[in-house]
Design an enzyme around this catalytic site. Sequence first.
Site, PDB file in Angstrom:
ATOM      1  N   ALA A 179       0.867  -1.049   0.111  1.00 23.97           N
ATOM      2  CA  ALA A 179       0.022  -0.016   0.000  1.00 23.97           C
ATOM      3  C   ALA A 179       0.903   1.244  -0.098  1.00 23.97           C
ATOM      4  CB  ALA A 179      -1.125  -0.134   1.359  1.00 23.97           C
ATOM      5  N   ASP A 180       0.328   2.294  -0.729  1.00 26.22           N
ATOM      6  CA  ASP A 180       1.025   3.555  -0.658  1.00 26.22           C
ATOM      7  C   ASP A 180       0.149   4.612   0.135  1.00 26.22           C
ATOM      8  OD1 ASP A 180      -0.851   4.333  -2.630  1.00 26.22           O
ATOM      9  OD2 ASP A 180       0.472   4.122  -4.289  1.00 26.22           O
ATOM     10  N   SER A 181       0.386   5.994   0.156  1.00 30.20           N
ATOM     11  CA  SER A 181      -0.617   6.847   0.936  1.00 30.20           C
ATOM     12  C   SER A 181      -1.786   6.817   0.212  1.00 30.20           C
ATOM     13  CB  SER A 181       0.306   8.106   0.804  1.00 30.20           C
ATOM     14  OG  SER A 181       0.381   8.614  -0.294  1.00 30.20           O
TER      15      SER A 181
END
Length: 80
Positions: A33-35
């Site tokens: 996951a990224d932001s």
Amino acid sequence: MILEKVQTILSKQFGLNQNEINPNNHVVNDLGADSLDLVEIVMEIEEQFKIKVEEAEYENATTVGEIVALIATKLQKNND
């Protein structure tokens, strides 16, 4: 029940099979996951469970299990 819903949300977000996601998975390190993913996940959790998750809360919930525990706590407070 909460775990299954979270697994469904995460499987859709990351294109994984639900059985590939377990409570020990780290959302960033294991699932990638990224932001932006995190924001989308929180929005979906809020919609699915009818709760409000603050930024500090989801920043501290780094594993699938911690997310499930956070949701359970929020749902319990709503029922009290």
